[in-house]
Motif scaffolding. Structure first.
Motif, PDB file in Angstrom:
ATOM      1  N   UNK A  41       0.852  -1.192   0.000  1.00  0.00           N
ATOM      2  CA  UNK A  41       0.000   0.000   0.000  1.00  0.00           C
ATOM      3  C   UNK A  41       0.886   1.239   0.000  1.00  0.00           C
ATOM      4  N   UNK A  42       0.710   2.075  -1.016  1.00  0.00           N
ATOM      5  CA  UNK A  42       1.514   3.285  -1.176  1.00  0.00           C
ATOM      6  C   UNK A  42       0.702   4.519  -0.801  1.00  0.00           C
ATOM      7  N   UNK A  43       1.407   5.572  -0.421  1.00  0.00           N
ATOM      8  CA  UNK A  43       0.781   6.840  -0.059  1.00  0.00           C
ATOM      9  C   UNK A  43       1.630   7.987  -0.590  1.00  0.00           C
ATOM     10  N   UNK A  44       1.028   9.136  -0.884  1.00  0.00           N
ATOM     11  CA  UNK A  44       1.828  10.294  -1.289  1.00  0.00           C
ATOM     12  C   UNK A  44       2.818  10.671  -0.194  1.00  0.00           C
ATOM     13  N   UNK A  45       3.967  11.200  -0.582  1.00  0.00           N
ATOM     14  CA  UNK A  45       5.023  11.562   0.363  1.00  0.00           C
ATOM     15  C   UNK A  45       4.949  13.053   0.675  1.00  0.00           C
ATOM     16  N   UNK A  46       4.311  13.384   1.790  1.00  0.00           N
ATOM     17  CA  UNK A  46       4.142  14.780   2.163  1.00  0.00           C
ATOM     18  C   UNK A  46       5.394  15.434   2.694  1.00  0.00           C
ATOM     19  N   UNK A  47       6.457  14.669   2.893  1.00  0.00           N
ATOM     20  CA  UNK A  47       7.723  15.245   3.366  1.00  0.00           C
ATOM     21  C   UNK A  47       8.801  15.202   2.287  1.00  0.00           C
ATOM     22  N   UNK A  48       8.412  14.942   1.049  1.00  0.00           N
ATOM     23  CA  UNK A  48       9.388  14.860  -0.046  1.00  0.00           C
ATOM     24  C   UNK A  48      10.075  16.206  -0.252  1.00  0.00           C
ATOM     25  N   UNK A  49      11.373  16.215  -0.517  1.00  0.00           N
ATOM     26  CA  UNK A  49      12.068  17.484  -0.754  1.00  0.00           C
ATOM     27  C   UNK A  49      11.653  18.155  -2.052  1.00  0.00           C
ATOM     28  N   UNK A  50      11.214  17.370  -3.034  1.00  0.00           N
ATOM     29  CA  UNK A  50      10.754  17.905  -4.314  1.00  0.00           C
ATOM     30  C   UNK A  50       9.304  17.484  -4.490  1.00  0.00           C
ATOM     31  N   UNK A  51       8.384  18.341  -4.052  1.00  0.00           N
ATOM     32  CA  UNK A  51       6.964  17.994  -4.044  1.00  0.00           C
ATOM     33  C   UNK A  51       6.424  17.721  -5.448  1.00  0.00           C
ATOM     34  N   UNK A  52       6.668  18.598  -6.430  1.00  0.00           N
ATOM     35  CA  UNK A  52       6.140  18.306  -7.774  1.00  0.00           C
ATOM     36  C   UNK A  52       6.628  16.969  -8.330  1.00  0.00           C
ATOM     37  N   UNK A  53       7.907  16.649  -8.107  1.00  0.00           N
ATOM     38  CA  UNK A  53       8.444  15.383  -8.596  1.00  0.00           C
ATOM     39  C   UNK A  53       7.779  14.210  -7.888  1.00  0.00           C
ATOM     40  N   UNK A  54       7.534  14.351  -6.582  1.00  0.00           N
ATOM     41  CA  UNK A  54       6.885  13.283  -5.827  1.00  0.00           C
ATOM     42  C   UNK A  54       5.463  13.051  -6.322  1.00  0.00           C
ATOM     43  N   UNK A  55       4.780  14.120  -6.686  1.00  0.00           N
ATOM     44  CA  UNK A  55       3.409  13.992  -7.193  1.00  0.00           C
ATOM     45  C   UNK A  55       3.394  13.281  -8.541  1.00  0.00           C
ATOM     46  N   UNK A  56       4.313  13.658  -9.414  1.00  0.00           N
ATOM     47  CA  UNK A  56       4.397  12.984 -10.719  1.00  0.00           C
ATOM     48  C   UNK A  56       4.728  11.502 -10.535  1.00  0.00           C
ATOM     49  N   UNK A  57       5.640  11.223  -9.614  1.00  0.00           N
ATOM     50  CA  UNK A  57       6.041   9.839  -9.363  1.00  0.00           C
ATOM     51  C   UNK A  57       4.863   9.019  -8.828  1.00  0.00           C
ATOM     52  N   UNK A  58       3.985   9.651  -8.048  1.00  0.00           N
ATOM     53  CA  UNK A  58       2.842   8.924  -7.493  1.00  0.00           C
ATOM     54  C   UNK A  58       1.864   8.545  -8.594  1.00  0.00           C
TER      55      UNK A  58
END
Length: 261
Positions: free
Chosen positions: A99-116
């Motif tokens: 089970x995966x979840x968005x990473x709200x502490x990612x250093x690069x938020x836009x990149x984390x959103x695209x990766x999700x």
């Protein structure tokens, strides 16, 4: 869009659990979309009981949550990662890391959103998405005014949403993060089947707009009117604003047993 009015939260939970169990019977490696919030909790309880009884297994399934606060420290008990683990994932037999979840502490938020979004696509897309709805018509954290084609991204929470969620933060509105990551309305709409759960009179106007109102960013959930397979499960109180209520009841009564939801 199918509207089913049930007597209460338990009857709705049984419907949701039946749909999940039938999906996993047909496709044991199905991908589930998991909402947090109060509305899905009875359904998770029902599924956990069935799993404990050996009636369903999540061992080959995968899951993706809808949203996460930005700025909470890792392991915070009110992060949505922690909530879904506590309320559901730890109570059934999902495999490690399933089970995966968005990473709200990612250093690069836009990149984390695209990766999700990329991770959901790589998993084959969501087979069954469970949703709740806010009193203002938001789904996930897509607040009023959200783009109907939006993707996973950072959003600012409305003051009312933070007030509503302050009960999880000791009543302190200022302790509720002002931002979140959320699957977009476009992302959510790619799920093959969506089940939306709403209970209580405070959700009646949102349900009315969702089912019978015009499609509008003012009521983000109305984007679901464009989806090919949406099941709206409501209790009597949440259904009070529906003008076509008698029709929805008659449709369900006449529905062939083989059709399912």
């Amino acid at each position: 869009m199918e509207v089913i009015v049930e007597s209460g939260a338990h009857a709705i939970a049984v419907r949701v659990a039946d749909a999940v169990c039938e999906l996993l019977r047909r496709k044991p490696d199905a991908v589930l979309g998991l909402a947090t919030g109060g509305s899905p909790l009875p359904s998770y309880d029902e599924l956990a009981e069935r799993c404990a009884a050996g009636l369903v297994s999540f061992a080959r399934a995968r899951g993706f949550t809808l949203d996460e606060y930005v700025g909470l420290p890792p392991g915070h008990p009110e992060s949505y990662r922690a909530v879904i683990d506590r309320e559901f994932v730890s109570r059934v037999d999902f495999g490690p890391g399933a089970v995966a979840a968005p990473d709200g502490s990612a250093p690069d938020i836009p990149a984390a959103c695209r990766a999700y979004d990329d991770a959901i696509s790589a998993a084959g897309g969501v087979d069954l998405q469970i949703l709740g709805i806010g009193a203002d018509g938001h789904i996930a954290f897509n607040e009023p005014g959200s783009s109907l084609s939006s993707r996973t991204r950072i959003k600012s929470l409305t003051r009312q949403t933070r007030v509503d969620n302050s009960r999880f933060f000791g009543g302190d509105v200022d302790a509720v993060p002002a931002h979140c990551l959320t699957q977009g309305l476009g992302t959510i709409s790619e799920a093959r089947h969506i089940i939306l759960v709403a209970t209580g009179a405070n959700k009646a106007e949102a349900v009315r707009q969702l089912v019978e109102g015009p499609i509008s960013a003012r009521w983000p959930a109305t984007v679901l009117q464009l989806h090919q397979h949406v099941t709206v499960l409501v209790d009597e109180a949440a259904a009070t604003g529906l003008e076509l209520l008698d029709y929805y009841r008659e449709t369900l009564r006449l529905k062939p047993d083989w059709q399912g939801i």
